[in-house]
Design a protein around this motif. Structure first.
Motif, PDB file in Angstrom:
ATOM      1  N   GLU A 109      13.501   3.124  -0.685  1.00  0.00           N
ATOM      2  CA  GLU A 109      12.158   3.228  -0.089  1.00  0.00           C
ATOM      3  C   GLU A 109      12.217   3.687   1.371  1.00  0.00           C
ATOM      4  O   GLU A 109      11.730   3.027   2.277  1.00  0.00           O
ATOM      5  CB  GLU A 109      11.423   1.896  -0.207  1.00  0.00           C
ATOM      6  N   GLU A 112       8.508   4.576   3.098  1.00  0.00           N
ATOM      7  CA  GLU A 112       7.731   3.349   3.297  1.00  0.00           C
ATOM      8  C   GLU A 112       8.369   2.470   4.366  1.00  0.00           C
ATOM      9  O   GLU A 112       7.673   1.844   5.170  1.00  0.00           O
ATOM     10  CB  GLU A 112       7.609   2.592   1.979  1.00  0.00           C
ATOM     11  N   GLN A 115       7.417   3.946   7.767  1.00  0.00           N
ATOM     12  CA  GLN A 115       5.998   3.718   8.053  1.00  0.00           C
ATOM     13  C   GLN A 115       5.741   2.259   8.425  1.00  0.00           C
ATOM     14  O   GLN A 115       4.977   1.966   9.342  1.00  0.00           O
ATOM     15  CB  GLN A 115       5.138   4.111   6.851  1.00  0.00           C
ATOM     16  N   THR A 116       6.381   1.353   7.719  1.00  0.00           N
ATOM     17  CA  THR A 116       6.204  -0.072   8.004  1.00  0.00           C
ATOM     18  C   THR A 116       6.777  -0.423   9.368  1.00  0.00           C
ATOM     19  O   THR A 116       6.147  -1.136  10.157  1.00  0.00           O
ATOM     20  CB  THR A 116       6.858  -0.929   6.906  1.00  0.00           C
TER      21      THR A 116
END
Length: 152
Positions: A109, A112, A115-116
């Motif tokens: 991932e 993601e 982005q997190t």
């Protein structure tokens, strides 16, 4: 971004006694592992420690965002801690750290994960947010303060 899908009340602790960076990473492993089926607290600790060896995740202003990828993880999990006493985290500003948001994600991932991390860093760069987190009176309040506004 709804950070409450990553962070749970049982992975949120305030005023933790953490005598060193290593002890804090071990505690993160103990809190996160039960939420990651097939993953041990040592797996989490080792992932975080390996990332720290690449360079400190202490972003300054008393904040660190340790993170790691786990092949055995099937979902992202976060841990939020405030420390009773700041610890040396080799932060970029050479200041000790007392707010730690750890993120563990499945190996595949990448987007993601980035982005997190960006969303968390943005939130923790807000001095009013970090002040409120430091002033939280309970684990429950700490969780609520960090996740408030996620669904707005």
């Amino acid at each position: 971004m709804d950070l409450s899908t990553l962070l749970s009340p049982d992975c949120t602790r305030r005023a933790v006694d953490g005598s060193s960076k290593k002890k804090v990473l071990e505690l993160i492993g103990q809190l996160a592992a039960p939420r990651l089926s097939g993953t041990t607290s040592f797996d989490v600790f080792e992932s975080l420690l390996n990332r720290e060896r690449l360079g400190s995740t202490g972003i300054g202003l008393g904040v660190a965002i340790p993170h790691g990828r786990l092949g055995s993880a099937n979902k992202p999990v976060a841990v939020l801690l405030t420390l009773a006493d700041p610890v040396d985290f080799d932060a970029i500003d050479n200041q000790p750290v007392d707010i730690i948001f750890a993120l563990l994600v499945p190996e595949d991932e990448h987007e993601e994960h980035l982005q997190t991390l960006a969303a968390v860093a943005q939130r923790l760069n807000d001095k009013s947010c970090t002040r409120a987190l430091r002033d939280a009176d309970s684990d429950k309040e700490l969780f609520k303060l960090f996740t408030q506004g996620d669904n707005a």
